[in-house]
Design a protein around this motif. Structure first.
Motif, short mmCIF file in Angstrom:
data_model
loop_
_atom_site.label_atom_id
_atom_site.label_comp_id
_atom_site.label_asym_id
_atom_site.label_seq_id
_atom_site.Cartn_x
_atom_site.Cartn_y
_atom_site.Cartn_z
N LYS A 1 -2.56 1.14 -4.24
CA LYS A 1 -1.91 2.40 -4.57
C LYS A 1 -2.14 3.50 -3.54
CE LYS A 1 -1.58 1.85 -9.60
NZ LYS A 1 -0.10 1.91 -9.58
N ASP A 2 -3.32 3.52 -2.93
CA ASP A 2 -3.62 4.59 -1.97
C ASP A 2 -3.40 4.16 -0.53
OD1 ASP A 2 -5.64 2.76 -1.92
OD2 ASP A 2 -7.29 4.23 -1.87
N ALA A 3 -2.59 3.13 -0.34
CA ALA A 3 -2.38 2.59 1.00
C ALA A 3 -1.62 3.56 1.89
CB ALA A 3 -1.61 1.27 0.91
N HIS A 4 -2.01 3.60 3.16
CA HIS A 4 -1.30 4.38 4.18
C HIS A 4 -0.65 3.36 5.11
CE1 HIS A 4 -0.62 6.74 7.83
NE2 HIS A 4 -0.70 7.83 7.08
N LEU A 5 0.68 3.30 5.08
CA LEU A 5 1.39 2.24 5.79
C LEU A 5 1.15 2.25 7.29
CD1 LEU A 5 2.76 0.83 3.48
CD2 LEU A 5 4.96 1.25 4.56
N GLY A 6 1.06 3.43 7.86
CA GLY A 6 0.82 3.51 9.30
C GLY A 6 -0.51 2.88 9.68
N SER B 1 6.20 6.49 4.54
CA SER B 1 5.15 6.54 3.52
C SER B 1 5.28 5.34 2.60
CB SER B 1 5.29 7.82 2.70
OG SER B 1 6.50 7.79 1.95
N ARG B 2 4.25 5.07 1.83
CA ARG B 2 4.29 3.94 0.91
C ARG B 2 5.41 4.11 -0.11
NH1 ARG B 2 1.96 2.64 -4.13
NH2 ARG B 2 1.35 0.42 -4.36
N GLU B 3 5.59 5.33 -0.63
CA GLU B 3 6.64 5.57 -1.61
C GLU B 3 8.03 5.33 -1.02
OE1 GLU B 3 8.29 9.13 -4.59
OE2 GLU B 3 6.41 9.38 -3.48
N GLU B 4 8.24 5.81 0.20
CA GLU B 4 9.53 5.60 0.86
C GLU B 4 9.76 4.12 1.12
OE1 GLU B 4 11.99 7.01 4.87
OE2 GLU B 4 9.93 7.70 4.53
N PHE B 5 8.69 3.42 1.48
CA PHE B 5 8.76 1.99 1.71
C PHE B 5 9.23 1.26 0.45
CE2 PHE B 5 6.20 -2.10 2.13
CZ PHE B 5 7.08 -2.70 3.01
N MET B 6 8.66 1.64 -0.70
CA MET B 6 9.05 1.03 -1.98
C MET B 6 10.51 1.34 -2.30
SD MET B 6 6.32 -0.51 -3.28
CE MET B 6 4.52 -0.49 -3.21
#
Length: 230
Positions: free
Chosen positions: A76-81, A113-118
């Motif tokens: 949940k707290d992952a930073h994709l970069g 961001s992770r949310e945008e990725f999803m």
């Protein structure tokens, strides 16, 4: 684009084999054994380029990079970069020269961001919690199935002395520059089309293998890697 190019190389080698033997290999093992017997590779994993072996090697490395990112993205707290940079360091960097290393560093700084990725994975699922749960489920299934394939491929390459651990600036590795054009957009297959992905698997053994991941069965066999282009 990178994997499409390498898949094209594999199919080209496979297609040419009918000039020698009309039956042609029907497994990844058979394909690599015939290519090795032709004497184009040198001992110690020094692979000819172009060849099916070098193309498959780079496809596997790219897959391992992608899996590392997907595994981390499940948190949940992952930073994709940060995830992508760590995945690159562990899976690809050692095989790249100065130009590719710098190109990857620049490209990975533009990760969403992770949310945008999803959202890009499941654009039709509007509810955030539902979208995240669906993405995580399918990402975990994808990584588990892919790890089975990778393990079998690694074992086969080791057995046939085709594991090239040297740094390469081959045409296959240079195509990562093309691959990077899509990295900022993260053009992964859209979640909800999992059946299309789950049925496209390959292995390095001559026998079909069945593996269970969750409540689904994965039938792994080599011919699918070149299916549809006979």
């Amino acid at each position: 684009k990178n994997d499409e190019g390498n898949l094209g190389k594999v199919h080209k080698v496979w297609s040419k084999m009918r000039d020698v033997d009309k039956k042609r290999p029907t497994t990844l093992r058979g394909l690599l054994e015939v290519e090795k017997a032709a004497g184009i590779h040198r001992p110690g994993g020094h692979l000819a380029d172009p060849s099916a072996a070098i193309a498959l090697l780079w496809m596997r490395r790219t897959l391992m990079f992608s899996i590392a990112v997907l595994q981390g993205a499940c948190e949940k707290d992952a930073h994709l970069g940060n995830l992508a940079r760590a995945a690159y360091t562990s899976q690809l960097e050692q095989y790249h020269g100065w130009l590719l290393k710098n190109t990857f560093t620049m490209a990975l700084s533009a990760m969403p961001s992770r949310e945008e990725f999803m959202q890009r994975l499941a654009p039709t699922v509007k509810q955030k919690m539902e979208r995240e749960a669906l993405c995580i489920q399918e990402m975990r299934e994808c990584t588990e199935a892919s790890q089975v394939i990778i393990k079998v491929m690694c074992n086969l390459f080791d057995e046939l002395d085709l594991e090239d651990a040297g740094r390469s600036e081959s045409s296959s590795s240079r195509k990562h520059l093309v691959f990077l054009h899509g990295i900022g957009a993260w053009q992964w297959p859209i979640v909800g089309r999992g059946s299309e992905i789950r049925n496209e698997t390959a292995t390095a053994t001559q026998q079909q293998q069945q593996h269970s991941v969750g409540n689904r069965q994965y039938f792994i066999r080599t011919p699918n890697i070149i299916r549809g282009q006979r």
